[in-house]
Design a protein around this motif. Structure first.
Motif, PDB file in Angstrom:
ATOM      1  N   CYS A   1       1.543   0.816 -12.062  1.00 48.03           N
ATOM      2  CA  CYS A   1       1.356   0.911 -10.614  1.00 48.03           C
ATOM      3  C   CYS A   1       0.466   2.089 -10.200  1.00 48.03           C
ATOM      4  CB  CYS A   1       2.710   1.048  -9.913  1.00 48.03           C
ATOM      5  SG  CYS A   1       3.781  -0.396 -10.072  1.00 48.03           S
ATOM      6  N   VAL A   2       0.183   2.960 -11.137  1.00 47.63           N
ATOM      7  CA  VAL A   2      -0.555   4.193 -10.834  1.00 47.63           C
ATOM      8  C   VAL A   2      -1.917   3.892 -10.218  1.00 47.63           C
ATOM      9  CG1 VAL A   2      -1.685   6.180 -11.894  1.00 47.63           C
ATOM     10  CG2 VAL A   2       0.644   5.572 -12.562  1.00 47.63           C
ATOM     11  N   THR A   3      -2.633   2.915 -10.768  1.00 44.69           N
ATOM     12  CA  THR A   3      -3.979   2.609 -10.293  1.00 44.69           C
ATOM     13  C   THR A   3      -3.957   2.142  -8.844  1.00 44.69           C
ATOM     14  OG1 THR A   3      -4.706   2.007 -12.518  1.00 44.69           O
ATOM     15  CG2 THR A   3      -6.027   1.192 -10.680  1.00 44.69           C
ATOM     16  N   HIS A   4      -3.073   1.219  -8.519  1.00 43.96           N
ATOM     17  CA  HIS A   4      -3.016   0.672  -7.157  1.00 43.96           C
ATOM     18  C   HIS A   4      -2.638   1.746  -6.145  1.00 43.96           C
ATOM     19  CE1 HIS A   4      -2.356  -2.356  -4.009  1.00 43.96           C
ATOM     20  NE2 HIS A   4      -1.243  -1.698  -3.712  1.00 43.96           N
TER      21      HIS A   4
ATOM     22  N   THR B   1       8.634   2.379   4.246  1.00 44.89           N
ATOM     23  CA  THR B   1       9.815   1.570   3.927  1.00 44.89           C
ATOM     24  C   THR B   1      10.927   2.446   3.368  1.00 44.89           C
ATOM     25  OG1 THR B   1       8.480  -0.403   3.515  1.00 44.89           O
ATOM     26  CG2 THR B   1      10.670  -0.341   2.526  1.00 44.89           C
ATOM     27  N   VAL B   2      10.574   3.367   2.487  1.00 45.96           N
ATOM     28  CA  VAL B   2      11.566   4.292   1.930  1.00 45.96           C
ATOM     29  C   VAL B   2      12.160   5.157   3.040  1.00 45.96           C
ATOM     30  CG1 VAL B   2      11.844   6.311   0.447  1.00 45.96           C
ATOM     31  CG2 VAL B   2      10.580   4.314  -0.385  1.00 45.96           C
ATOM     32  N   SER B   3      11.317   5.652   3.925  1.00 45.68           N
ATOM     33  CA  SER B   3      11.814   6.483   5.033  1.00 45.68           C
ATOM     34  C   SER B   3      12.750   5.696   5.942  1.00 45.68           C
ATOM     35  CB  SER B   3      10.634   7.027   5.848  1.00 45.68           C
ATOM     36  OG  SER B   3       9.842   7.900   5.083  1.00 45.68           O
TER      37      SER B   3
ATOM     38  N   GLU C   1       0.855  -1.181   0.000  1.00 44.07           N
ATOM     39  CA  GLU C   1       0.000   0.000   0.000  1.00 44.07           C
ATOM     40  C   GLU C   1       0.898   1.239   0.000  1.00 44.07           C
ATOM     41  OE1 GLU C   1      -3.289  -0.050  -0.426  1.00 44.07           O
ATOM     42  OE2 GLU C   1      -2.961  -2.213  -0.661  1.00 44.07           O
ATOM     43  N   TRP C   2       0.341   2.370  -0.396  1.00 48.50           N
ATOM     44  CA  TRP C   2       1.140   3.587  -0.527  1.00 48.50           C
ATOM     45  C   TRP C   2       1.812   3.966   0.794  1.00 48.50           C
ATOM     46  CZ3 TRP C   2       3.491   6.361  -3.996  1.00 48.50           C
ATOM     47  CH2 TRP C   2       3.893   7.663  -3.687  1.00 48.50           C
ATOM     48  N   ASP C   3       1.062   3.923   1.876  1.00 50.69           N
ATOM     49  CA  ASP C   3       1.637   4.286   3.177  1.00 50.69           C
ATOM     50  C   ASP C   3       2.757   3.334   3.569  1.00 50.69           C
ATOM     51  OD1 ASP C   3      -0.084   6.404   3.383  1.00 50.69           O
ATOM     52  OD2 ASP C   3      -1.475   5.423   4.764  1.00 50.69           O
TER      53      ASP C   3
END
Length: 386
Positions: free
Chosen positions: A200-203, A179-181, A172-174
């Motif tokens: 990936c834009v839609t998801h 994970t990146v942070s 999920e986006w959050d």
């Protein structure tokens, strides 16, 4: 002698499959070899004028239409610069090598199912002197906690979006932002293996540029989703991309002319990229119809992975040998002109379990859920179920 005969038999089987798929009147997707060579060349020449000047000068060592493609990709991803590569394998070798030189740490954290680990013959270590570690072995991308708690330092975190061999799955986006942070807090750079980032834009519910902005560098492919002939691009900071150009030359990636692949990539960006959300939406309908058909057909066990596709591609698992399922699928294609499934595989699965990958593109948009269920019922009949 026997080995030669076996190889010839396998080649004959490959040619037979290809001929059957080409002759199908209905498919969920058309692969890159489903159209004859002459047809593809004719179409490319006829359509080139939509994205470039056919009377212009062909590229030489990356200028002209190749340079235009680089500018277009950088613009779409919202990143300062992009570099064209003949292959994604080379693009990611160069990306992670550049970051290793800049961070002073040649260790790359990535998933053990990631493409470089599974499909590139250990190229990171053999060619570029990189070392890989795995923050998780679960069939999903690593979580922020797994990154934060990993027991040794790494210079770069590589995230494959979507993770193909796990079922084209996405977080999920959050979850992705956390994970990146977590990687940033460990002073690691973040690289996206975005071979299929386009869909990936839609998801995520975010534009491409916002997704790409999470990473320090992004690789994208031009043939996996866009229907290009070949090729890839690496995008990121201008100074890193300048370094990447130097390494591209050293790796043998500065080709004399590449305009056919570049033109096909520009056509993909023009035509296929806007259509991808419709493919993703229809893949969800196809998956739901297959689920209904398998329930109605009395399949003893099955799994669609993920149950609701994250992109326009997903896996189907069935408890039968691959040879049985492939024979049924090919027979259905040959005798009815309807291709629902293609190749089936057992490697990586439990004994007696086989998997296939399903893709939905413009050809699949023609299928109604009822037609998917009918095709699935016919397939199951040929397998001997129901």
């Amino acid at each position: 002698m026997n080995e030669t005969a076996t190889e010839e038999t396998e080649e004959e089987r490959r040619r037979h499959r290809l001929a059957v798929w080409r002759g199908s009147r209905r498919l969920l997707w058309r692969g890159p070899v489903d159209r004859p060579l002459g047809e593809r060349l004719t179409a490319l020449a006829a359509d080139a004028g939509q994205v470039c000047d056919p009377d212009g000068t062909p590229d030489l060592y990356g200028d002209g239409v190749v340079g235009e493609l680089e500018r277009r990709v950088a613009e779409l991803l919202g990143l300062p610069a992009a570099v064209y590569f003949p292959t994604g394998t080379m693009a990611q070798q160069v990306a992670l090598r550049c970051w290793a030189e800049r961070t002073g740490n040649a260790t790359v954290a990535l998933h053990p199912m990631a493409h470089p680990e599974r499909h590139e013959r250990g190229a990171f270590g053999a060619v570029s002197g990189l070392r890989t570690v795995h923050p998780t072995r679960e069939p999903r991308l690593p979580t922020a906690e797994e990154i934060a708690d990993f027991e040794e330092p790494f210079g770069a975190l590589m995230l494959e979006l979507p993770l193909r061999d796990a079922g084209f799955v996405l977080p999920e986006w959050d979850e992705l932002t956390k994970t990146v942070s977590a990687a940033r807090e460990r002073d690691a750079v973040v690289h996206f293996d975005g071979a299929r980032l386009w869909e990936c834009v839609t998801h995520f519910g975010r534009p491409l540029a916002e997704i790409a902005s999470l990473a320090d560098s992004v690789y994208v492919s031009f043939y996996k989703s866009l229907g290009g002939l070949s090729g890839a691009a690496l995008a990121g900071p201008a100074e890193v991309m300048a370094q990447a150009r130097a390494w591209r030359h050293r790796y043998g990636g500065l080709l004399f002319q590449q305009y056919p692949a570049a033109v096909s990539a520009l056509l993909g960006l023009e035509r296929e990229l806007p259509r991808l959300p419709s493919y993703v939406a229809h893949a969800k309908r196809v998956a739901a119809a297959l689920t209904d058909a398998f329930h109605e057909g009395g399949v003893p066990w099955f799994r669609l992975n993920p149950p609701v596709p994250h992109t326009h591609q997903f896996q189907v698992w069935l408890p039968y040998e691959a040879e049985v399922l492939e024979r049924a699928a090919l027979g259905q294609s040959e005798e009815t002109g309807v291709t629902l499934f293609r190749r089936w595989f057992t490697e990586g699965g439990a004994p007696g379990m086989s998997v296939t990958e399903v893709t939905v593109d413009s050809a699949g948009l023609e299928w109604t859920p009822g037609e998917v269920r009918e095709a699935a019922a016919e397939f199951l009949r040929r397998v001997g179920i129901g």
